[in-house]
Each structure stands twice: as structure tokens, then as C-alpha cells.
Design an enzyme around this catalytic site. Structure first.
Site, PDB file in Angstrom:
ATOM      1  CD  GLU A 107      -9.094  -4.676  -4.983  1.00 23.66           C
ATOM      2  OE1 GLU A 107      -9.509  -3.801  -4.340  1.00 23.66           O
ATOM      3  OE2 GLU A 107     -10.106  -5.510  -5.643  1.00 23.66           O
ATOM      4  CB  CYS A 111      -6.140   1.108   0.777  1.00 21.16           C
ATOM      5  SG  CYS A 111      -7.083  -0.306   1.199  1.00 21.16           S
TER       6      CYS A 111
HETATM    7  P1  NAD Z   1       3.257   0.454  -4.221  1.00 23.17           P
HETATM    8  O1  NAD Z   1       2.372   0.703  -5.519  1.00 23.17           O
HETATM    9  O2  NAD Z   1       4.392   1.391  -4.264  1.00 23.17           O
HETATM   10  O3  NAD Z   1       3.617  -0.999  -4.289  1.00 23.17           O
HETATM   11  C1  NAD Z   1       2.904  -2.134  -4.312  1.00 23.17           C
HETATM   12  C2  NAD Z   1       3.652  -3.066  -4.853  1.00 23.17           C
HETATM   13  O4  NAD Z   1       4.136  -2.665  -6.221  1.00 23.17           O
HETATM   14  C3  NAD Z   1       4.856  -3.586  -4.353  1.00 23.17           C
HETATM   15  O5  NAD Z   1       4.970  -5.043  -4.269  1.00 23.17           O
HETATM   16  C4  NAD Z   1       6.124  -3.042  -4.947  1.00 23.17           C
HETATM   17  O6  NAD Z   1       7.296  -3.789  -4.857  1.00 23.17           O
HETATM   18  C5  NAD Z   1       5.680  -2.977  -6.308  1.00 23.17           C
HETATM   19  N1  NAD Z   1       5.994  -1.922  -7.271  1.00 23.17           N
HETATM   20  C6  NAD Z   1       6.612  -0.776  -6.571  1.00 23.17           C
HETATM   21  N2  NAD Z   1       6.921   0.160  -7.659  1.00 23.17           N
HETATM   22  C7  NAD Z   1       6.784  -0.607  -8.927  1.00 23.17           C
HETATM   23  C8  NAD Z   1       6.998  -0.131 -10.199  1.00 23.17           C
HETATM   24  N3  NAD Z   1       7.484   1.055 -10.618  1.00 23.17           N
HETATM   25  N4  NAD Z   1       6.940  -1.275 -10.911  1.00 23.17           N
HETATM   26  C9  NAD Z   1       6.500  -2.430 -10.754  1.00 23.17           C
HETATM   27  N5  NAD Z   1       6.028  -2.766  -9.546  1.00 23.17           N
HETATM   28  C10 NAD Z   1       6.333  -1.895  -8.460  1.00 23.17           C
HETATM   29  O7  NAD Z   1       2.270   0.597  -3.119  1.00 23.17           O
HETATM   30  P2  NAD Z   1       2.557   0.520  -1.648  1.00 23.17           P
HETATM   31  O8  NAD Z   1       3.311   1.741  -0.938  1.00 23.17           O
HETATM   32  O9  NAD Z   1       2.988  -0.774  -1.048  1.00 23.17           O
HETATM   33  O10 NAD Z   1       1.062   0.475  -0.773  1.00 23.17           O
HETATM   34  C11 NAD Z   1       0.295   1.655  -0.729  1.00 23.17           C
HETATM   35  C12 NAD Z   1      -0.749   1.954  -1.607  1.00 23.17           C
HETATM   36  O11 NAD Z   1      -1.519   0.945  -2.009  1.00 23.17           O
HETATM   37  C13 NAD Z   1      -1.586   3.276  -1.264  1.00 23.17           C
HETATM   38  O12 NAD Z   1      -1.857   3.879  -2.565  1.00 23.17           O
HETATM   39  C14 NAD Z   1      -2.719   2.498  -0.809  1.00 23.17           C
HETATM   40  O13 NAD Z   1      -4.033   3.161  -1.049  1.00 23.17           O
HETATM   41  C15 NAD Z   1      -2.851   1.217  -2.001  1.00 23.17           C
HETATM   42  N6  NAD Z   1      -3.708  -0.110  -1.234  1.00 23.17           N
HETATM   43  C16 NAD Z   1      -4.926  -0.148  -1.856  1.00 23.17           C
HETATM   44  C17 NAD Z   1      -5.467  -1.298  -1.404  1.00 23.17           C
HETATM   45  C18 NAD Z   1      -6.740  -1.829  -1.774  1.00 23.17           C
HETATM   46  O14 NAD Z   1      -7.203  -2.747  -1.261  1.00 23.17           O
HETATM   47  N7  NAD Z   1      -7.493  -0.918  -2.680  1.00 23.17           N
HETATM   48  C19 NAD Z   1      -4.949  -1.941  -0.094  1.00 23.17           C
HETATM   49  C20 NAD Z   1      -3.822  -1.436   0.301  1.00 23.17           C
HETATM   50  C21 NAD Z   1      -3.061  -0.388  -0.183  1.00 23.17           C
END
Ligand code: NAD
Length: 471
Positions: free
Chosen positions: A223, A257
Site C-alpha cells: 500500500e 496518502c
Molecule cells: P516509510 O516508507 O518511510 O516508512 C514506512 C515503514 O517502513 C515504517 O515502519 C518504517 O520504519 C519502515 N522503513 C522505513 N525505511 C525503511 C527501510 N529503508 N527499510 C525497511 N523498512 C523501512 O513511510 P512513512 O513516511 O512512514 O509514510 C508515508 C508514506 O506512506 C507516503 O508515501 C504515503 O503516501 C504512504 N502511505 C500509503 C498509504 C496507503 O494506504 N496506500 C497509507 C499511508 C501512507
């Protein structure tokens, strides 16, 4: 205020993670998670614990980034309760093997689709809707008869600590367990073999997740995010469009998102649209927005710096004030932006709304199709012919006509992205499908054994062709 104490979580290493997975694998193999009664009991316990902790969630999320209670309930807790209630209501039906028409080639047989839980699931959540985006997937996982390990975001420490406390209190760790941590913990989790990974987060991290999953051929639900366009045509209820766009863009301070990332306005109405949006910003949040109890903050300093840089990529038509100490960025509308500006490269994920223009709808459609497929696409306009063209000629995870964000709130609609914005869908019965394998089963009768398929084949080809035609 009664917030759960939040510590920077320690990173969890491989040995501990392997122990957690072994425990869940062993628990799953006992078959405990499979009966409807167990699933029901778990869902009800979850709902009760969440209800009891409603105030604690308001406090925790407010402590993390000042999200108002109404937004927390409307966009997080209420959605999770809806998911639990729907799952409880439909569980028996969704669990049942579905009988399908049998093929004549297999005569005599009765054929079914069995929903088979994947087993041990990893759920990785982002920070922006920290309650909804950990618990909605969890409802799917346990309703479908799985076990789950949840890794909430390190950027919302109060909410993540509360999530861990609640889960530890109500679930056997063999069934559900929270592991807190940041990138290093997430990387260690992803190195292990899971039966399914459900990831919500950014596109770049989605790629990392998929690469890690590929090593073990683990199925993934991704997602993700991206730049969701919002087209505003010239024939439109402009004031209502302005009101709804301002609402959808600036809830959660633009950290949503499915927020409209940018507006593609018909050149004829652009100036009036900006003026009306400015009016609605004031109506919603008042003269001094920093004092408004209804407007959240940017989650941390890194994101504050990232988002505020975009202010230089156009002419500020509305808003534009920032306060780094307070991680405050005013709801801002940017005019005179071009496709080449930095603000049009990556998902903004903050309260800045760039406006671009088009004259012919073809221009808008081509501009969208030249870019990665978005998570959502919004069209405001009264002409149904153009509404249909936009829906048919573009691809996006979801879409709304004369509205933003709302498709997410209907449990009967599958929610997810396409291409760059994600793989797979969930919510309602789609969560059931996301967390289970659809196993095809053919139960064959023994009272007749049609000899057609067995050698020697002499004289059988004509009969076989006939059987295929009928089938
Ligand atoms: P992110 O990808 O930075 O982090 C998400 C999760 O991944 C966190 O738990 C984090 O600890 C982990 N993570 C971060 N970097 C990582 C890495 N290098 N390796 C492994 N795991 C890692 O996202 P965010 O800043 O928490 O959220 C914002 C993003 O999420 C935006 O792009 C938004 O559009 C998207 N989002 C999508 C939905 C959806 O339902 N499609 C909903 C909410 C947010």
C-alpha cells in the site's frame, strides 16, 4: 492528558526476531487460529481494548503530531471499528468454501474455492495514520485465521508504544506481537521468511520490501503513495470543489496518502479557484492557523525541512508561513508552478498544494498518463462525458468524481494502488482476500472413471475435442 510513556525503541536483532517467528509458526501449526470461534473472540477482544483506550489514542496521537480527536476518530478509529464489525458480521460466510461450477472434463466432481490463511504475516505500518494503518490490516490478518507480527512506525513513538501495550495485553505472542523499531529492525524483519508481508508506506521503501520478499518468494501487499492529481474542469460547482479540495488536502496537515497532491485546474477558473480555496482555508482554520486546535504538525524535523523547501518552487498565493520550532507549515497554495519544479517531482506529503493549468482535457489526461500511476485521482466537473473519459483513459488505484479521499471510507470498495502506487487491495472482504490464498479444490467421485484421458489414445481425439467444447 494520559499518554503512554514513549521511549525511543531499541532496535531488535535477528535472534529475537527468529524466536518470535518460530513461536508464531508453531502456534499457527496447532490450528488454534483457524476456527471461527477463535477469530471471533480475538476480534471482539481487540474491539473492546480499542474502545477502552479511545482517550489514550487521542492523547498519544496528539502527543506525536497534534492530530485533533475528531480526525483521529473519523479517519482512524471509526474505520477500524467498521472493519471489525464487518468482519464479525460476514466471517462465517467469507470462511465457507465457495462452490463453483464443475468442469465436464472432470466429471464427476464438485469444485470449491477454499480461503486458506497464509500463516505468519509481517505488517509494517507508516506513521501518518498510525492507529488505522496498524489495526485495519490486523483485522484482516486475524479475521482470516493468521498470526501477525506488527512493526509500527518509529516516528510516532507514543502511538506505537500504546499499540504495543494493547496488543501485548490481549494477544498470545504466538498469535500477534508488536515489534517496535526503526529501519534497522525493519531490515532485520524483512530478511526473514514470512508467509505474507503487508506493507504500508512510501514507494522507495515499497521497492526494498518487494526485493526482500522476492528472495523467499513471499507474497506481498504493498500500500504505497505517490502524486495523486486533482483535475478541476471549467464547468463545475467551483465553491464546493474548492471546499472539498481544501478539506482533503489539509486534513492531517497534508500528510495523507490519498490527499490531492496537486491541482490541474482549467485555465479559465484557476484564479477564482485559488481565491475560493483561500477563503475555505480561513473558514476551516481561522485567522491564526497556528493557534487552531484543528490543524496538526509535521511529524518531525526531517519532514519539516523536506516539505518547506517546496515553498520556493512557485508563487505563494495562500499561506506560506512556517515555524520550525513548532514543526508548523501553514496550509499553502502555490501558483506559477511548472512540471519541472521540485514540488512536482516527488509526493509532497505535506500542506503545500501546487496549481497547474490545462486548456484541453486531453492535455490533463496525457500529463497524468506520462507519470507513474497514482494512488488516487480526483475529477471535479459536471460534464458526464468528461468524467467518463477521465475514468476510462487514466489508471489509478482509486478515483472520486466531485470529491476527494471518500472512496477510502467505503468498506465495500477495495482499497489499494496500481503500478507504482501499490500491489493488492484490502478493506472489508478484500482484506479477507489479501490475507488468504484462494485454493482451488476438486473433489472427485469414485463411482465413475471416464476412460477418455487414459492411453491408449487411439480414436479418442474427437471425443476429447467435444468435451472441451462443452466445458
Ligand atoms: P516509510 O516508507 O518511510 O516508512 C514506512 C515503514 O517502513 C515504517 O515502519 C518504517 O520504519 C519502515 N522503513 C522505513 N525505511 C525503511 C527501510 N529503508 N527499510 C525497511 N523498512 C523501512 O513511510 P512513512 O513516511 O512512514 O509514510 C508515508 C508514506 O506512506 C507516503 O508515501 C504515503 O503516501 C504512504 N502511505 C500509503 C498509504 C496507503 O494506504 N496506500 C497509507 C499511508 C501512507
Amino acid at each position: 492528558m494520559n499518554t503512554t510513556t514513549a521511549h525511543t525503541p531499541h532496535e531488535v536483532g535477528t535472534a529475537e526476531i527468529q524466536e518470535v517467528i518460530s513461536r508464531q509458526r508453531a502456534f499457527f501449526r496447532t490450528g488454534t487460529t483457524l476456527p471461527a470461534a477463535f477469530r471471533r473472540k480475538s476480534l471482539k477482544a481487540l474491539k473492546k481494548a480499542l474502545e477502552e483506550n479511545e482517550q489514550a489514542f487521542y492523547d498519544a496521537i496528539y502527543a506525536d503530531f497534534k492530530k485533533p480527536a475528531v480526525e483521529m476518530y473519523a479517519h482512524e478509529m471509526g474505520i477500524v471499528f467498521g472493519e471489525i464489525d464487518l468482519m464479525l458480521k460476514n466471517l462465517d460466510e467469507w470462511m465457507q468454501p465457495k462452490r463453483v461450477n464443475a468442469s465436464l472434463l472432470n466429471f464427476p466432481s464438485t469444485d470449491y474455492i477454499y480461503s486458506e490463511p497464509y500463516g505468519v504475516n509481517l505488517i509494517i505500518a507508516p506513521w501518518n495514520y498510525p492507529m488505522q494503518l496498524t489495526f485495519s490490516p490486523l483485522v484482516g490478518a486475524i479475521g482470516t485465521g493468521n498470526t501477525a507480527v506488527i512493526k509500527p512506525s518509529e516516528l510516532t513513538p507514543h502511538t506505537s508504544a500504546l499499540t504495543q501495550k494493547i496488543v501485548n495485553e490481549i494477544f498470545d505472542p504466538g498469535h500477534v506481537q508488536v515489534i517496535q523499531g526503526g529501519v534497522s529492525t525493519s531490515t532485520a524483519l524483512l530478511a526473514e521468511k514470512w508467509d505474507h508481508i503487508f506493507f504500508t508506506g512510501s514507494v522507495p521503501v515499497g521497492r526494498i520490501v518487494m526485493q526482500a520478499a522476492a528472495k523467499h518468494l513471499t507474497p506481498v501487499t504493498l500500500e504505497l503513495g505517490g502524486k495523486s492529481p486533482c483535475i478541476v474542469d471549467e464547468k463545475v460547482d467551483l465553491d464546493l470543489a474548492a471546499k472539498r479540495i481544501v478539506w482533503g488536502k489539509f486534513i492531517n496537515a497534508g500528510q495523507t496518502c490519498v490527499a490531492p497532491d496537486y491541482v490541474l485546474a482549467h485555465a479559465k477558473i484557476k484564479d477564482e479557484l485559488i481565491e475560493k480555496m483561500g477563503k475555505w482555508v480561513q473558514t476551516f482554520y481561522g485567522e491564526n492557523i497556528q493557534e487552531s486546535p484543528d490543524y496538526p504538525r509535521i511529524v518531525n524535523e526531517r519532514h519539516f525541512d523536506r516539505v518547506s523547501k517546496y515553498l520556493a518552487d512557485g508563487v505563494v498565493a495562500v499561506g506560506g508561513k512556517t515555524d520550525k520550532e513548532d514543526r508548523y507549515i501553514e496550509p499553502t497554495i502555490l501558483d506559477n508552478v511548472s512540471w519541472d519544479d521540485g514540488v512536482m517531482k516527488d509526493e509532497i506529503f505535506g500542506p503545500i498544494l501546487p496549481i497547474l493549468t490545462f486548456i484541453d482535457i486531453d492535455e490533463a489526461i496525457h500529463a497524468i498518463n506520462d507519470r507513474p500511476k497514482p494512488l488516487a485521482l480526483y475529477f471535479f466537473g459536471n460534464r458526464s462525458r468528461i468524467q467518463d473519459r477521465v475514468l476510462r483513459e487514466t489508471s489509478s488505484g482509486g478515483a472520486c468524481i466531485n470529491e476527494v479521499v471518500a472512496h477510502l471510507a467505503n468498506h465495500n470498495l477495495p482499497f489499494g494502488g496500481v503500478g507504482n502506487s501499490g500491489i493488492g487491495t484490502y478493506h472489508g472482504k478484500y482484506s479477507f482476500q489479501a490475507f488468504s490464498h484462494q485454493k482451488s479444490v476438486s473433489k472427485k467421485g469414485t463411482w465413475l472413471d471416464v476412460p477418455l484421458r487414459y492411453p491408449p489414445y487411439k480414436g479418442k481425439l474427437g471425443w476429447i475435442k467435444k468435451a472441451f467444447k462443452v466445458g
